[in-house]
Design a protein around this motif. Structure first.
Motif, PDB file in Angstrom:
ATOM      1  N   VAL A  90       0.819  -1.215   0.000  1.00 37.25           N
ATOM      2  CA  VAL A  90       0.000   0.000   0.000  1.00 37.25           C
ATOM      3  C   VAL A  90       0.854   1.268   0.000  1.00 37.25           C
ATOM      4  N   PRO A  91       1.828   1.400   0.904  1.00 41.70           N
ATOM      5  CA  PRO A  91       2.626   2.626   0.912  1.00 41.70           C
ATOM      6  C   PRO A  91       3.575   2.763  -0.278  1.00 41.70           C
ATOM      7  N   SER A  92       3.862   1.639  -0.979  1.00 39.55           N
ATOM      8  CA  SER A  92       4.781   1.751  -2.106  1.00 39.55           C
ATOM      9  C   SER A  92       4.217   2.683  -3.180  1.00 39.55           C
ATOM     10  N   PHE A  93       2.900   2.658  -3.370  1.00 42.98           N
ATOM     11  CA  PHE A  93       2.282   3.562  -4.332  1.00 42.98           C
ATOM     12  C   PHE A  93       2.334   5.003  -3.828  1.00 42.98           C
ATOM     13  N   LEU A  94       2.200   5.162  -2.527  1.00 42.83           N
ATOM     14  CA  LEU A  94       2.319   6.486  -1.923  1.00 42.83           C
ATOM     15  C   LEU A  94       3.734   7.031  -2.104  1.00 42.83           C
ATOM     16  N   GLN A 128       5.858   6.102  -4.405  1.00 42.40           N
ATOM     17  CA  GLN A 128       6.093   6.334  -5.826  1.00 42.40           C
ATOM     18  C   GLN A 128       5.551   7.695  -6.250  1.00 42.40           C
ATOM     19  N   ALA A 129       4.424   8.093  -5.663  1.00 38.52           N
ATOM     20  CA  ALA A 129       3.790   9.349  -6.046  1.00 38.52           C
ATOM     21  C   ALA A 129       4.355  10.560  -5.314  1.00 38.52           C
ATOM     22  N   PHE A 130       4.654  10.401  -4.025  1.00 42.18           N
ATOM     23  CA  PHE A 130       5.035  11.560  -3.207  1.00 42.18           C
ATOM     24  C   PHE A 130       6.424  11.447  -2.577  1.00 42.18           C
ATOM     25  N   GLY A 131       7.085  10.304  -2.785  1.00 46.22           N
ATOM     26  CA  GLY A 131       8.403  10.121  -2.187  1.00 46.22           C
ATOM     27  C   GLY A 131       8.311   9.430  -0.832  1.00 46.22           C
ATOM     28  N   TYR A 132       9.441   8.950  -0.355  1.00 51.69           N
ATOM     29  CA  TYR A 132       9.476   8.224   0.912  1.00 51.69           C
ATOM     30  C   TYR A 132       9.182   9.126   2.111  1.00 51.69           C
ATOM     31  N   SER A 133       9.257  10.436   1.924  1.00 51.25           N
ATOM     32  CA  SER A 133       8.978  11.368   3.022  1.00 51.25           C
ATOM     33  C   SER A 133       7.531  11.291   3.495  1.00 51.25           C
ATOM     34  N   ALA A 134       6.641  10.765   2.643  1.00 51.15           N
ATOM     35  CA  ALA A 134       5.223  10.684   3.016  1.00 51.15           C
ATOM     36  C   ALA A 134       4.929   9.492   3.925  1.00 51.15           C
ATOM     37  N   LEU A 135       5.841   8.533   4.032  1.00 51.07           N
ATOM     38  CA  LEU A 135       5.546   7.299   4.754  1.00 51.07           C
ATOM     39  C   LEU A 135       5.423   7.457   6.273  1.00 51.07           C
ATOM     40  N   PRO A 136       6.273   8.253   6.948  1.00 55.58           N
ATOM     41  CA  PRO A 136       6.078   8.396   8.404  1.00 55.58           C
ATOM     42  C   PRO A 136       4.695   8.912   8.782  1.00 55.58           C
ATOM     43  N   ALA A 137       4.158   9.852   8.011  1.00 58.38           N
ATOM     44  CA  ALA A 137       2.822  10.388   8.310  1.00 58.38           C
ATOM     45  C   ALA A 137       1.763   9.299   8.138  1.00 58.38           C
ATOM     46  N   PHE A 138       1.875   8.524   7.071  1.00 51.71           N
ATOM     47  CA  PHE A 138       0.932   7.430   6.841  1.00 51.71           C
ATOM     48  C   PHE A 138       1.022   6.410   7.968  1.00 51.71           C
ATOM     49  N   ALA A 139       2.252   6.041   8.351  1.00 48.64           N
ATOM     50  CA  ALA A 139       2.459   5.064   9.415  1.00 48.64           C
ATOM     51  C   ALA A 139       1.885   5.559  10.738  1.00 48.64           C
ATOM     52  N   CYS A 140       2.072   6.833  11.028  1.00 50.77           N
ATOM     53  CA  CYS A 140       1.548   7.417  12.260  1.00 50.77           C
ATOM     54  C   CYS A 140       0.028   7.331  12.294  1.00 50.77           C
ATOM     55  N   GLY A 141      -0.614   7.633  11.191  1.00 44.50           N
ATOM     56  CA  GLY A 141      -2.068   7.568  11.125  1.00 44.50           C
ATOM     57  C   GLY A 141      -2.602   6.165  11.365  1.00 44.50           C
ATOM     58  N   VAL A 142      -1.950   5.162  10.774  1.00 47.01           N
ATOM     59  CA  VAL A 142      -2.384   3.777  10.963  1.00 47.01           C
ATOM     60  C   VAL A 142      -2.219   3.356  12.423  1.00 47.01           C
ATOM     61  N   LEU A 143      -1.135   3.805  13.062  1.00 48.92           N
ATOM     62  CA  LEU A 143      -0.907   3.447  14.465  1.00 48.92           C
ATOM     63  C   LEU A 143      -1.907   4.119  15.408  1.00 48.92           C
ATOM     64  N   VAL A 144      -2.351   5.307  15.066  1.00 48.58           N
ATOM     65  CA  VAL A 144      -3.393   5.950  15.858  1.00 48.58           C
ATOM     66  C   VAL A 144      -4.664   5.097  15.813  1.00 48.58           C
ATOM     67  N   LEU A 145      -5.000   4.590  14.632  1.00 52.68           N
ATOM     68  CA  LEU A 145      -6.153   3.692  14.511  1.00 52.68           C
ATOM     69  C   LEU A 145      -5.945   2.429  15.339  1.00 52.68           C
ATOM     70  N   ALA A 146      -4.715   1.900  15.340  1.00 52.04           N
ATOM     71  CA  ALA A 146      -4.412   0.705  16.127  1.00 52.04           C
ATOM     72  C   ALA A 146      -4.611   0.960  17.615  1.00 52.04           C
ATOM     73  N   ALA A 147      -4.137   2.127  18.080  1.00 53.69           N
ATOM     74  CA  ALA A 147      -4.282   2.469  19.496  1.00 53.69           C
ATOM     75  C   ALA A 147      -5.752   2.577  19.892  1.00 53.69           C
ATOM     76  N   LEU A 148      -6.566   3.157  19.028  1.00 58.50           N
ATOM     77  CA  LEU A 148      -7.995   3.298  19.313  1.00 58.50           C
ATOM     78  C   LEU A 148      -8.696   1.938  19.282  1.00 58.50           C
ATOM     79  N   ALA A 149      -8.312   1.104  18.326  1.00 58.44           N
ATOM     80  CA  ALA A 149      -8.937  -0.217  18.227  1.00 58.44           C
ATOM     81  C   ALA A 149      -8.629  -1.071  19.452  1.00 58.44           C
ATOM     82  N   GLY A 150      -7.459  -0.844  20.060  1.00 53.98           N
ATOM     83  CA  GLY A 150      -7.043  -1.666  21.188  1.00 53.98           C
ATOM     84  C   GLY A 150      -7.514  -1.191  22.546  1.00 53.98           C
ATOM     85  N   LEU A 151      -8.377  -0.186  22.614  1.00 55.73           N
ATOM     86  CA  LEU A 151      -8.832   0.357  23.903  1.00 55.73           C
ATOM     87  C   LEU A 151      -9.340  -0.709  24.882  1.00 55.73           C
ATOM     88  N   PRO A 152     -10.109  -1.700  24.410  1.00 55.58           N
ATOM     89  CA  PRO A 152     -10.602  -2.711  25.364  1.00 55.58           C
ATOM     90  C   PRO A 152      -9.509  -3.597  25.962  1.00 55.58           C
TER      91      PRO A 152
END
Length: 402
Positions: A349-353, A355-379
């Motif tokens: 998934v991030p490889s297309f990101l 390719q389009a915007f450079g590797y600099s875009a990956l930390p932001a994408f990774a951070c967003g996914v981890l925020v979702l992980a933290a919320l999903a794990g609340l229980p």
């Protein structure tokens, strides 16, 4: 030492390859001076982790057949030969199948290795033993990152050296390796459909762990390329920084197990995910904002993220063997299968990101996914969720060691 065994040296070699050598050498080898784009790099990295998708099935099969020992030992020459071929290869069409083979063999070895603890040792010792078990894996990662740092400009030599070291696992792994009987379903176990399995704690855990691995591996799959393009940190230096984080994380494995004993594994997972969110968030701000001192910020964040991984993996290992409604072999395989699936998604998934915007875009994408992980794990984060879990499972878990 009470909590360690000689065969852990072989397991350390799996860590050397899976978390040390491969994450650095694969993207550097495939990129080949910029001639291959981010999509092809992502394809080969995904192939490496895709092999692990079979770990749940193959690990469970080995457990039921009673061939855990043979599968673990023979995985080492298989990995070594595939790595030599990868180092000598010059085409994506050669690299991808070889990555599939040695990545799959490594994941299977890690799955089966866990059985020699959860099926051969009493449950009351699992927290401590699994923490030191993961410590060995972390020490292997440290060795792998040292090799990566020293051989980042001599990739073929690095691949072959790593393969030779890995091959010794066939002999090192024999030392006091338990002999396990074929696994049988524990008393009272019942076959559950997918919908039933996904309800309750196990379903929450699987979603949380999948998102966590996807977020983490989005960055770790291509560490040297992100650090080079986003923070002007060369691959040798990023390997050293990764090494520092790995050393700190390795030292934290027993600490993570100790915290889990007092608070439950959910709190340990929250510490790891929270620290990684802060690391990737800092990277994203520094890289996308192009702020002064971004190389320092990126370097510190890399160390923090590498350290936090120890808390995440210890917590996940303790969680899955306690709440999975079936044999431990299936539980360990499921854990590694989710790691592999998260890594595949974190490569494709991030490889297309990228390719389009450079590797600099990956930390932001990774951070967003981890925020979702933290919320999903609340229980999962409350201690009360895990209080009594070992006792409840004690009667249903068997130890078929001979």
């Amino acid at each position: 030492m009470k909590w360690t065994q000689p065969w852990y040296l072989a397991y350390a070699l799996v860590g050397m390859m899976m978390l040390g050598v491969a994450p650095i050498f694969i993207p550097l080898s495939v990129e080949d001076g910029g001639k291959n784009g981010a999509t092809l790099v992502g394809l080969v990295v995904a192939a490496f982790y895709a092999g692990g998708l079979l770990a749940p099935v193959l690990g469970s099969l080995a457990d039921r057949r009673g061939i855990q020992r043979g599968v673990f030992l023979w995985s080492f020459p298989v990995m070594a030969l595939a790595m030599v071929g990868f180092g000598l290869g010059t085409s994506v069409w050669i690299w991808a199948p070889l990555a599939l083979i040695f990545g799959g063999a490594g994941s299977l070895a890690g799955t089966v290795a866990g059985l020699f603890i959860v099926e051969a040792q009493p449950m009351k010792e699992w927290n401590n033993r699994l923490s030191w078990f993961r410590l060995a894996y972390g020490l292997g990662q440290v060795v792998g990152l040292i090799i990566a740092a020293l051989a980042a400009t001599q990739l073929r030599f690095g691949w072959i050296l790593s393969a030779v070291l890995l091959a010794t696992g066939f002999f090192l792994g024999r030392r006091q390796l338990p002999r396990l009987k074929p696994a049988t379903p524990p008393p009272g176990a019942r076959t559950k459909g997918l919908a039933a399995l996904l309800r309750g704690k196990i379903g929450v855990f699987l979603l949380t762990w999948l998102l966590t691995m996807m977020g983490v591996q989005t960055f770790f799959n291509v560490v040297p390329l992100v650090m080079r393009d986003s923070f002007a940190v060369d691959p040798s230096t990023s390997s050293i920084l990764f090494l520092v984080g790995a050393v700190l994380g390795t030292l934290c494995y027993p600490l993570a197990g100790s915290i889990a004993n007092r608070t439950g594994p959910g709190a340990v997972l929250l510490v790891g995910v929270g620290a990684t969110i802060l690391a990737f968030g800092s990277m994203a701000v520094a890289a996308l904002g192009d702020i002064p001192g971004k190389a320092v910020i990126g370097s510190i964040a890399l160390i923090v993220a590498a350290t936090a991984y120890s808390f995440e993996v210890v917590a996940a290992t303790l969680m899955v063997v306690k709440i999975y409604p079936g044999p431990e072999g299936s539980a360990m395989g499921l854990l590694n299968g989710i790691i592999a699936l998260g890594a595949v998604l974190g490569a494709l998934v991030p490889s297309f990101l990228a390719q389009a915007f450079g590797y600099s875009a990956l930390p932001a994408f990774a951070c967003g996914v981890l925020v979702l992980a933290a919320l999903a794990g609340l229980p999962l984060y409350r201690r009360s969720v895990w209080r009594g879990a070992p006792a409840a499972a004690e009667g249903s878990k068997t130890s078929p060691a001979t």
